[in-house]
Design an enzyme around this catalytic site. Structure first.
Site, PDB file in Angstrom:
ATOM      1  N   GLY A 111     -32.644   7.304  -8.163  1.00  0.00           N
ATOM      2  CA  GLY A 111     -33.738   6.879  -7.161  1.00  0.00           C
ATOM      3  C   GLY A 111     -34.677   6.082  -7.680  1.00  0.00           C
ATOM      4  O   GLY A 111     -35.459   5.339  -6.807  1.00  0.00           O
ATOM      5  N   GLU A 114     -33.150   2.802  -7.480  1.00  0.00           N
ATOM      6  CA  GLU A 114     -32.916   2.560  -6.216  1.00  0.00           C
ATOM      7  C   GLU A 114     -34.270   1.981  -5.438  1.00  0.00           C
ATOM      8  O   GLU A 114     -34.411   1.028  -4.705  1.00  0.00           O
ATOM      9  CB  GLU A 114     -32.384   3.508  -5.289  1.00  0.00           C
ATOM     10  CG  GLU A 114     -31.059   3.679  -5.522  1.00  0.00           C
ATOM     11  CD  GLU A 114     -30.441   5.220  -4.933  1.00  0.00           C
ATOM     12  OE1 GLU A 114     -30.924   6.101  -5.280  1.00  0.00           O
ATOM     13  OE2 GLU A 114     -29.499   5.095  -4.168  1.00  0.00           O
TER      14      GLU A 114
HETATM   15  C1  HXC Z   1     -36.760  16.156 -12.318  1.00  0.00           C
HETATM   16  C2  HXC Z   1     -37.379  15.160 -14.421  1.00  0.00           C
HETATM   17  C3  HXC Z   1     -36.217  14.223 -14.381  1.00  0.00           C
HETATM   18  C4  HXC Z   1     -35.848  14.213 -12.812  1.00  0.00           C
HETATM   19  C5  HXC Z   1     -37.099  13.972 -16.113  1.00  0.00           C
HETATM   20  N1  HXC Z   1     -37.763  15.030 -15.951  1.00  0.00           N
HETATM   21  N2  HXC Z   1     -36.472  13.233 -15.063  1.00  0.00           N
HETATM   22  N3  HXC Z   1     -37.619  16.319 -13.625  1.00  0.00           N
HETATM   23  N4  HXC Z   1     -36.065  15.371 -11.885  1.00  0.00           N
HETATM   24  N5  HXC Z   1     -35.154  13.244 -12.381  1.00  0.00           N
HETATM   25  C6  HXC Z   1     -38.627  16.075 -16.682  1.00  0.00           C
HETATM   26  C7  HXC Z   1     -37.768  16.588 -17.611  1.00  0.00           C
HETATM   27  O1  HXC Z   1     -37.229  17.677 -16.972  1.00  0.00           O
HETATM   28  C8  HXC Z   1     -38.933  17.181 -18.423  1.00  0.00           C
HETATM   29  O2  HXC Z   1     -39.496  18.177 -17.759  1.00  0.00           O
HETATM   30  C9  HXC Z   1     -39.819  16.096 -18.398  1.00  0.00           C
HETATM   31  O3  HXC Z   1     -39.565  15.110 -17.333  1.00  0.00           O
HETATM   32  C10 HXC Z   1     -39.636  14.869 -19.538  1.00  0.00           C
HETATM   33  O4  HXC Z   1     -38.135  14.710 -19.593  1.00  0.00           O
HETATM   34  P1  HXC Z   1     -37.270  14.857 -21.015  1.00  0.00           P
HETATM   35  O5  HXC Z   1     -35.954  14.652 -20.465  1.00  0.00           O
HETATM   36  O6  HXC Z   1     -37.922  15.771 -21.782  1.00  0.00           O
HETATM   37  O7  HXC Z   1     -37.378  13.430 -21.557  1.00  0.00           O
HETATM   38  P2  HXC Z   1     -36.649  12.578 -22.750  1.00  0.00           P
HETATM   39  O8  HXC Z   1     -35.885  13.476 -23.578  1.00  0.00           O
HETATM   40  O9  HXC Z   1     -37.418  11.449 -23.253  1.00  0.00           O
HETATM   41  O10 HXC Z   1     -35.341  12.152 -21.663  1.00  0.00           O
HETATM   42  C11 HXC Z   1     -35.708  11.109 -20.641  1.00  0.00           C
HETATM   43  C12 HXC Z   1     -34.608  11.059 -19.559  1.00  0.00           C
HETATM   44  C13 HXC Z   1     -33.839  12.331 -18.814  1.00  0.00           C
HETATM   45  C14 HXC Z   1     -33.359  10.336 -20.404  1.00  0.00           C
HETATM   46  C15 HXC Z   1     -34.942  10.339 -18.494  1.00  0.00           C
HETATM   47  O11 HXC Z   1     -35.233  12.994 -18.413  1.00  0.00           O
HETATM   48  C16 HXC Z   1     -33.056  12.289 -17.980  1.00  0.00           C
HETATM   49  O12 HXC Z   1     -31.819  12.065 -18.076  1.00  0.00           O
HETATM   50  N6  HXC Z   1     -33.767  12.581 -16.684  1.00  0.00           N
HETATM   51  C17 HXC Z   1     -32.925  12.628 -15.550  1.00  0.00           C
HETATM   52  C18 HXC Z   1     -32.200  11.277 -15.001  1.00  0.00           C
HETATM   53  C19 HXC Z   1     -31.482  11.396 -13.817  1.00  0.00           C
HETATM   54  O13 HXC Z   1     -30.299  12.000 -13.720  1.00  0.00           O
HETATM   55  N7  HXC Z   1     -31.809  10.841 -12.824  1.00  0.00           N
HETATM   56  C20 HXC Z   1     -31.053  10.826 -11.518  1.00  0.00           C
HETATM   57  C21 HXC Z   1     -31.597  11.883 -10.671  1.00  0.00           C
HETATM   58  S1  HXC Z   1     -30.491  11.789  -9.291  1.00  0.00           S
HETATM   59  P3  HXC Z   1     -39.989  19.357 -18.746  1.00  0.00           P
HETATM   60  O14 HXC Z   1     -40.517  20.303 -17.759  1.00  0.00           O
HETATM   61  O15 HXC Z   1     -38.675  19.933 -19.441  1.00  0.00           O
HETATM   62  O16 HXC Z   1     -40.815  18.802 -19.686  1.00  0.00           O
HETATM   63  C22 HXC Z   1     -31.140  10.843  -8.203  1.00  0.00           C
HETATM   64  C23 HXC Z   1     -30.521  10.919  -6.747  1.00  0.00           C
HETATM   65  C24 HXC Z   1     -30.876   9.865  -6.150  1.00  0.00           C
HETATM   66  O17 HXC Z   1     -31.928  10.127  -8.582  1.00  0.00           O
HETATM   67  C25 HXC Z   1     -30.452   9.909  -4.825  1.00  0.00           C
HETATM   68  C26 HXC Z   1     -31.313   9.592  -3.539  1.00  0.00           C
HETATM   69  C27 HXC Z   1     -32.772   9.508  -4.152  1.00  0.00           C
END
Ligand code: HXC
Length: 261
Positions: A111, A114
């Site tokens: 997102g 997006e």
């Molecule tokens: C909720 C999230 C998050 C997310 C990160 N965090 N991304 N929480 N939703 N999308 C939170 C983590 O849980 C963590 O919280 C804190 O942010 C720091 O993230 P880390 O993972 O510890 O950081 P790092 O190791 O530096 O990794 C960064 C990252 C990873 C590679 C970006 O966070 C990641 O893969 N995030 C998810 C990315 C993703 O899949 N996005 C797409 C989502 S789906 P805590 O509490 O543990 O400290 C989507 C659907 C869209 O967007 C459709 C319609 C809009």
């Protein structure tokens, strides 16, 4: 109008330019409903604010936005999603009539990518990591990603990126035409976006509005209809004061002093 926001920051760093900074650092600016609601309130009030001519949208050096909030989405059922038209209000920013310049540093995933693609002009830095990783979560990009990425980079690359979930860099985004300019670092990227916004804010508001409207039509209409739409807007601008002001200033070798409307 003055608003107190919790998950975004609003400043006015240049004349006529509003800067919105996504500010949920604990979750890498993961997009959840309270943040989107603030963003929508903020952008629609800026659109009505006659002292503002252009908007810059950015995140932090670490993350523009790491996607929709996965923890908020995880428990949703079909009827939650369909019943409340989940994600529909996320594209409210595309209804703003003033130009929005996105400045992407760090993660712009799912997102977040997006939201970046909804901006009218997109800048990034070498620190930017774009991607549509939804496939890894068992879903698809639901906030326009399949459509806007395909329009921007072509079907072949978009299909590859969306089916693999592979990330891509700010430099790749520039090479492929998704991003207008890629800067060396985050600070240069935000300053570059503010410079551009300030330049645009120095032009006729009504002409800027018409330019944005016409270019956006190119994404929805065929070329013949799009050119006709453009010509209607072009004719319409001969009814504006700014057209007279701009052309008379040229003839008199003076700087145009635009109306404020
Ligand atoms: C909720 C999230 C998050 C997310 C990160 N965090 N991304 N929480 N939703 N999308 C939170 C983590 O849980 C963590 O919280 C804190 O942010 C720091 O993230 P880390 O993972 O510890 O950081 P790092 O190791 O530096 O990794 C960064 C990252 C990873 C590679 C970006 O966070 C990641 O893969 N995030 C998810 C990315 C993703 O899949 N996005 C797409 C989502 S789906 P805590 O509490 O543990 O400290 C989507 C659907 C869209 O967007 C459709 C319609 C809009």
């Amino acid at each position: 109008a003055e608003h107190k926001y919790e998950h975004i920051q609003l400043t006015t760093p240049r004349p006529g330019v509003a800067l919105i900074t996504l500010n949920r650092p604990k979750a890498l600016n993961a997009l959840f409903s309270p943040l989107i609601n603030e963003l929508n309130t903020c952008t629609s009030s800026l659109d009505r604010d006659t002292s503002i001519s252009a908007i810059v949208l950015t995140g932090s050096p670490k993350a523009f936005a790491a996607g929709a909030d996965i923890k908020e989405m995880a428990p949703k059922t079909f009827s939650d999603a369909y019943g409340h038209d989940f994600i529909e209000s996320w594209s409210n920013i595309t209804r703003i009539k003033k130009p929005v310049i996105g400045a992407v540093n760090g993660y712009a995933l799912g997102g977040g990518c997006e939201l970046a693609m909804m901006c009218d002009i997109l800048y990034a830095s070498k620190t930017a990591t774009f991607g549509q990783p939804e496939i890894k979560l068992g879903i698809l990009p639901g906030a326009g990603g399949t459509q806007r990425l395909a329009h921007a980079v072509g079907k072949a690359k978009a299909m590859h990126l969306i089916l693999t979930g592979d990330n891509f860099s700010g430099e790749q985004a520039e090479q492929w035409g998704l991003v207008a300019k890629c800067f060396d670092d985050a600070e240069a990227c935000v300053n570059g976006a503010l410079d551009t916004a300030e330049k645009i804010a120095g032009y006729s508001k009504i002409a800027v509005k018409a330019c944005k409207e016409a270019v956006n039509k190119s994404q929805d209409l065929g070329v013949r209809e799009g050119v006709e739409y453009e010509r209607r807007l072009f004719h319409g601008l001969f009814g504006s004061q700014d057209q007279k002001i701009g052309m008379e200033a040229f003839a008199n070798k003076k700087k145009a002093e635009w109306t404020h409307s």
